[in-house]
Enzyme design. Structure first.
Site, mmCIF file in Angstrom:
data_model
loop_
_atom_site.group_PDB
_atom_site.id
_atom_site.type_symbol
_atom_site.label_atom_id
_atom_site.label_comp_id
_atom_site.label_asym_id
_atom_site.label_seq_id
_atom_site.Cartn_x
_atom_site.Cartn_y
_atom_site.Cartn_z
ATOM 1 N N TYR A 33 5.761 8.214 3.216
ATOM 2 C CA TYR A 33 4.503 8.938 3.377
ATOM 3 C C TYR A 33 3.295 8.025 3.416
ATOM 4 O O TYR A 33 2.168 8.483 3.552
ATOM 5 C CB TYR A 33 4.346 9.945 2.228
ATOM 6 C CG TYR A 33 4.507 9.294 0.875
ATOM 7 C CD1 TYR A 33 3.459 8.635 0.263
ATOM 8 C CD2 TYR A 33 5.750 9.304 0.237
ATOM 9 C CE1 TYR A 33 3.626 8.011 -0.956
ATOM 10 C CE2 TYR A 33 5.920 8.697 -0.986
ATOM 11 C CZ TYR A 33 4.852 8.056 -1.581
ATOM 12 O OH TYR A 33 5.020 7.432 -2.788
ATOM 13 N N GLY A 34 3.507 6.733 3.290
ATOM 14 C CA GLY A 34 2.397 5.779 3.254
ATOM 15 C C GLY A 34 2.615 4.695 4.286
ATOM 16 O O GLY A 34 2.915 4.966 5.447
ATOM 17 N N SER A 35 2.496 3.455 3.852
ATOM 18 C CA SER A 35 2.608 2.314 4.759
ATOM 19 C C SER A 35 3.981 2.217 5.421
ATOM 20 O O SER A 35 4.096 1.665 6.515
ATOM 21 C CB SER A 35 2.302 1.018 4.012
ATOM 22 O OG SER A 35 3.221 0.851 2.946
ATOM 23 N N LEU A 36 5.009 2.766 4.784
ATOM 24 C CA LEU A 36 6.356 2.705 5.378
ATOM 25 C C LEU A 36 6.531 3.672 6.550
ATOM 26 O O LEU A 36 7.570 3.669 7.203
ATOM 27 C CB LEU A 36 7.429 2.960 4.319
ATOM 28 C CG LEU A 36 7.572 1.867 3.265
ATOM 29 C CD1 LEU A 36 8.593 2.264 2.208
ATOM 30 C CD2 LEU A 36 7.949 0.534 3.896
ATOM 31 N N GLN A 37 5.503 4.454 6.865
ATOM 32 C CA GLN A 37 5.507 5.232 8.109
ATOM 33 C C GLN A 37 5.258 4.317 9.299
ATOM 34 O O GLN A 37 5.566 4.671 10.432
ATOM 35 C CB GLN A 37 4.410 6.301 8.101
ATOM 36 C CG GLN A 37 4.607 7.407 7.118
ATOM 37 C CD GLN A 37 3.479 8.404 7.242
ATOM 38 O OE1 GLN A 37 3.542 9.313 8.054
ATOM 39 N NE2 GLN A 37 2.439 8.227 6.436
ATOM 40 N N GLU A 38 4.673 3.166 9.048
ATOM 41 C CA GLU A 38 4.288 2.237 10.112
ATOM 42 C C GLU A 38 5.482 1.373 10.515
ATOM 43 O O GLU A 38 5.997 0.609 9.689
ATOM 44 C CB GLU A 38 3.132 1.352 9.634
ATOM 45 C CG GLU A 38 2.734 0.261 10.588
ATOM 46 C CD GLU A 38 2.428 0.773 11.986
ATOM 47 O OE1 GLU A 38 2.941 0.160 12.947
ATOM 48 O OE2 GLU A 38 1.683 1.779 12.123
ATOM 49 N N GLU A 101 8.856 -1.455 -3.360
ATOM 50 C CA GLU A 101 8.090 -0.421 -4.058
ATOM 51 C C GLU A 101 7.846 -0.812 -5.507
ATOM 52 O O GLU A 101 6.917 -0.320 -6.133
ATOM 53 C CB GLU A 101 8.789 0.936 -3.959
ATOM 54 C CG GLU A 101 8.819 1.488 -2.557
ATOM 55 C CD GLU A 101 7.446 1.769 -1.957
ATOM 56 O OE1 GLU A 101 6.432 1.795 -2.685
ATOM 57 O OE2 GLU A 101 7.380 1.962 -0.747
#
Length: 192
Positions: A33-38, A101
């Site tokens: 839901y954060g930077s790991l969407q990129e 994480e």
């Protein structure tokens, strides 16, 4: 084993148990839901970009964190968080993501709704450990992060991977604090 799956006299619980074992061999599904969407961040960490689908996680809120460029989520009965499900994550990749994480998050099982098909899917996600953290505020915005922080975040992620090869490897938290402290000293706020 495949021929046994098609036997008609298998009980439903035997079939489900076998399918569960097969899916574990195939990999893990992880809601991000954060930077790991990129994709650029995921590629740096995993050396590939897994298949992914847009999804919604109900019952959670995505917070900004003072002094950080990444978000977190916590349970919130009225909240919804948009993100992606990374599919087919291997055990080794999951260990890498756990290390990335760091100690701030717990990996928990949740249920998401896939955006394209409305299918419910059991996945895992990273949830903030400290529900009373005074640094939690507002709503983190992925598009804003991409505009303001993505480039530096990718560079810091590469630095984290370099640092973890050292005899006295730094955690992701330590690497990011050092890396982004330079931005703060140069007048760029960390929680932009």
């Amino acid at each position: 084993m495949c021929s046994r799956l098609t036997r008609r006299n298998w009980t439903e619980s035997e079939r489900q148990r076998t399918m569960s074992l097969l899916s574990k061999k195939a990999g893990h599904d992880l809601f991000v839901y954060g930077s790991l969407q990129e994709p650029d961040v995921v590629y740096v960490l995993l050396n590939r970009v897994p298949d992914h689908e847009s999804a919604v996680l109900s019952g959670f809120h995505r917070f900004r964190l003072k002094g950080r460029v990444y978000p977190t989520i916590l349970s919130d009965s009225t909240g919804k968080v948009n993100g992606k499900v990374l599919k087919g994550i291997t055990d080794d990749e999951l260990k890498m993501l756990d290390e990335f994480e760091d100690v701030e998050y717990d990996r928990k099982a949740v249920e998401v709704l896939l955006a394209d098909t409305s299918e419910k899917l059991q996945v895992e996600t990273y949830v903030w450990k400290n529900k009373d953290d005074p640094d939690l505020y507002g709503e983190w915005d992925f598009e804003e992060w991409k505009r303001n922080d993505k480039e530096d975040f990718v560079t810091a992620t590469k630095k984290f991977l370099e640092d973890r090869r050292l005899p006295e490897a730094k955690t992701r938290m330590d690497t990011f604090k050092t890396f982004f402290k330079q931005d703060l000293e140069n007048g760029k706020p960390l929680d932009s």
